[in-house]
Structures are given as C-alpha cells and as structure tokens.
Design an enzyme around this catalytic site. Structure first.
Site, PDB file in Angstrom:
ATOM      1  N   GLN A 104       0.836  -1.211   0.000  1.00  9.52           N
ATOM      2  CA  GLN A 104       0.000   0.000   0.000  1.00  9.52           C
ATOM      3  C   GLN A 104       0.866   1.254   0.000  1.00  9.52           C
ATOM      4  O   GLN A 104       0.621   2.196   0.750  1.00  9.52           O
ATOM      5  CB  GLN A 104      -0.934  -0.013   1.219  1.00  9.52           C
ATOM      6  CG  GLN A 104      -2.129  -0.927   1.063  1.00  9.52           C
ATOM      7  CD  GLN A 104      -3.093  -0.437  -0.026  1.00  9.52           C
ATOM      8  OE1 GLN A 104      -3.218   0.769  -0.272  1.00  9.52           O
ATOM      9  NE2 GLN A 104      -3.755  -1.369  -0.696  1.00  9.52           N
ATOM     10  N   SER A 105       1.866   1.295  -0.856  1.00 11.30           N
ATOM     11  CA  SER A 105       2.806   2.422  -0.847  1.00 11.30           C
ATOM     12  C   SER A 105       2.162   3.715  -1.338  1.00 11.30           C
ATOM     13  O   SER A 105       1.707   3.807  -2.480  1.00 11.30           O
ATOM     14  CB  SER A 105       3.999   2.084  -1.739  1.00 11.30           C
ATOM     15  OG  SER A 105       4.815   3.227  -1.922  1.00 11.30           O
ATOM     16  N   ASN A 106       2.162   4.719  -0.460  1.00 11.64           N
ATOM     17  CA  ASN A 106       1.710   6.056  -0.872  1.00 11.64           C
ATOM     18  C   ASN A 106       2.697   6.669  -1.848  1.00 11.64           C
ATOM     19  O   ASN A 106       2.323   7.387  -2.773  1.00 11.64           O
ATOM     20  CB  ASN A 106       1.586   6.968   0.346  1.00 11.64           C
ATOM     21  CG  ASN A 106       0.621   6.423   1.371  1.00 11.64           C
ATOM     22  OD1 ASN A 106      -0.539   6.176   1.062  1.00 11.64           O
ATOM     23  ND2 ASN A 106       1.104   6.201   2.588  1.00 11.64           N
TER      24      ASN A 106
END
Ligand SMILES: *Cc1c(COP(=O)(O)O)cnc(C)c1O
Length: 341
Positions: free
Chosen positions: A86-88
């Site tokens: 879930q990398s921003n």
C-alpha cells in the site's frame, strides 16, 4: 502575509535545481481546537500535507517535484520506484509520472510475491493511474527487483529513471528543504511552534526539514521530532544525518548535522510495519470524529497516537504550541477496513 508564492516556497540555494510544479502549495496550517480542549492542551495545530494533490495527496508530492524534474532533464521516458503493498510513495509517483507524460513501473512487496486478493486503496489507484506493477517478496529498499526491471526496460530500448523507495535521496529531500521556506513564511502569521511532530520512515522528509530549517533560520527552540514508523531510532537518526549532510553538500551549504542532533522517537513501533493496533485505531477515530480529518493506518495514525501518548505523559505544557505535520496516506484506509472497523 504577502502573496508571493515563488518567494514563499523556495530558497535561493534551490533555484538552480530543476523542479516541476506538481503539488498544491502552500498547504494550510489549521488549528485543532476540539482535540486541544479534550486532551487538556497543548495547543494543537496541523499542517495539511495530506492535501498536496497528486491522486489524494501526501508528502511524496513535494519530493517528486525535484525527482521527476531530474528524470525529465535526463531524458527519461519511464520512472521506476518501489514500496510496500500500500505504498503512498509509489501511488504518488504513478500520478506524477502520468502528469509528466512518463510511464511508471512500481515494484511492490507482498508476502508471497503475488498480487493481493483485492485491488483496493493505493493499489487500485496505481492501477487506475496506469502504473505497471511488479510484485516481489523482496523487502525495502527493493534494490534487486528495481535493478531487474531497469535492465529489462533498457533491453527494450526504454530510458528508465529510478526514484529510490520513499523518494529519500539528496534530490527528493529538496521537497522538504523547500517546504521549510513555506513554513517559515507561514509562522510569520501563525506565530512560532514549540514542536513540530511528524511520521518518519525512509528519512527524506526529516532530512529535508532539518536542512531547510537551517536555511530558513527557524527558531532553534522549535523541536523537529520525527516519530519512527518502523525503524530503530539510532539507525534512522544516523541515516537522516547522512542524508541531510549530502543535501547540504549538493546545495554547497556550509552546514553539517550530527546524528545526535536528529530527534527520532521509536517508542511507537507497535506490532511492526503496517500492523494496526489499538493506539493507531484510537488516533484515526479521534481525528476523524473530533476534527473531521482523516489520518492513515500506517504512518499518521501510528505517529499521531505517539503524539497523544506524549501529551498524556505531560511532555508538553498546556500553554505550548505543537504542530503535527500531516504527511498523508488516507488512501490506504480502504485497504485496512477490517483492522479499523
Ligand atoms: C512516506 C510516508 C511518510 C514517511 O516519510 P519519509 O520521508 O519516508 O520519512 C510519512 N507518512 C506517509 C503517509 C508516507 O507515505
């Protein structure tokens, strides 16, 4: 405050660096009156870097103004970066690449190297933004997988540019050097703060803030306190000092910082990276229900929980003024519904 955006958001030392305008700046500073009252002080404020734009905002937008300008200047047609599932950072890189007319390849971790069951949160957004996603079991900094993707793209005749994980190198951190020019101009109106508290992980945000605070002549009694999301304080402070000093060298600024002068608190690592526990849940619900502001479960939920704990322990007097610098991430909320409800 005079409206001179160009003067507000930069230092003369940054003027020679390539920069593309991607972020919505300056981000506002708002009071948190309900939370301040309910916690019994200090007086709390929030700087809204969750509102920087680039597909729902976050701190990586500021860094990408410098990283993608460098990619464009190098003649790249593709950018590659890596991150957690879930990398921003990977999501904002995909958005910035789309805006700049570049193709994005993102290397993302999952425990089995397979795509997750559901495309939700940042994964959904990356897909919508047109990123090619490469799933890997490799952990941060994802160097081997990124190098493999780079080699494959080069073999296809592409011109890839690698943005390191978190955008935390001497180029990306310049986004937070510039942010301190913006901040210094804002405190002329808001008044100074005793502490600025924020999430720290790959270190570019804090390194940039420290160098920028020096350039801006920020009052030295303003503590810049990074709350670690996933790393032991000693190692992270050493890395942040290295990065800040590399940034100073890049700008030919005669200033160096020692790791012992980098404030990192690692008391809130909880169950490990991205494990949502009771403190994170409490912070997410408190900000949402008392101020109408969304945190994220991994970075800002964890570190705002740290700030709440520090307040409850009496770290600040009720008369002090503390600013929480919101670094974004709320797009990930949807991927953590089960842990939050
Ligand atoms: C990446 C990120 C951080 C940490 O910033 P670093 O520069 O990597 O230390 C904090 N909050 C959010 C929401 C992030 O995505």
């Amino acid at each position: 405050m005079s409206q001179k955006p160009n003067n507000l958001s930069s230092f003369k030392q940054l003027e020679h660096l390539p920069r593309v305008q991607l972020a919505h700046l300056p981000t506002p500073i708002d009071a948190l009156p309900n939370l301040s009252r309910n916690l019994g002080g200090p007086e709390l404020f929030i700087k809204r870097d969750d509102q920087t734009g680039l597909a729902t905002g976050g701190n990586k937008a500021r860094k990408l103004e410098f990283s993608l300008a460098e990619a464009l200047e190098a003649g790249a047609d593709t950018v590659i970066t890596g991150g957690s599932t879930q990398s921003n950072h990977a999501r904002q890189t995909a958005a910035a690449a789309a805006r700049c007319g570049l193709k994005a390849h993102t290397v993302l971790y999952t425990p089995d190297g397979q795509p997750p069951q559901a495309f939700t949160g940042n994964v959904l957004l990356m897909h919508l933004l047109g990123a090619v996603i490469h799933w890997t079991t490799e952990h941060a900094p994802y160097a081997e997988t990124i190098a493999q993707v780079e080699a494959d793209l080069l073999a296809q005749g592409k011109r890839p540019y690698v943005v390191p994980y978190g955008g935390s190198n001497p180029t990306g951190m310049m986004g937070y050097v510039a942010a301190m020019a913006e901040f210094a101009a804002q405190i002329e109106t808001t008044g100074p703060f005793d502490a600025v508290v924020f999430a720290t992980s790959s270190g570019g945000t804090q390194a940039g803030m420290l160098l920028g605070a020096h350039l801006a002549g920020l009052p030295s009694n303003t503590q810049l306190l990074g709350i670690s999301v996933d790393k032991p304080a000693d190692a992270l402070a050493a890395w942040i000092a290295t990065l800040a000093n590399a940034g100073a060298e890049k700008l030919h600024v005669d200033w160096r910082i020692d790791a012992s002068d980098v404030a990192v608190n690692d008391h809130y690592l909880g169950g490990g990276y991205a494990v949502v526990g009771e403190p994170e849940r409490e912070a997410v619900y408190m900000l949402a229900q008392q101020e109408g502001i969304l945190l994220d479960p991994v970075y800002t939920g964890r570190t705002f929980a740290g700030l709440i704990d520090l307040i409850r322990r009496g770290t600040f007097t009720s008369a002090q003024r503390v600013l929480y610098w919101h670094t974004g991430g709320s797009a990930a909320l949807f991927a953590y519904a089960d842990a939050l409800v």
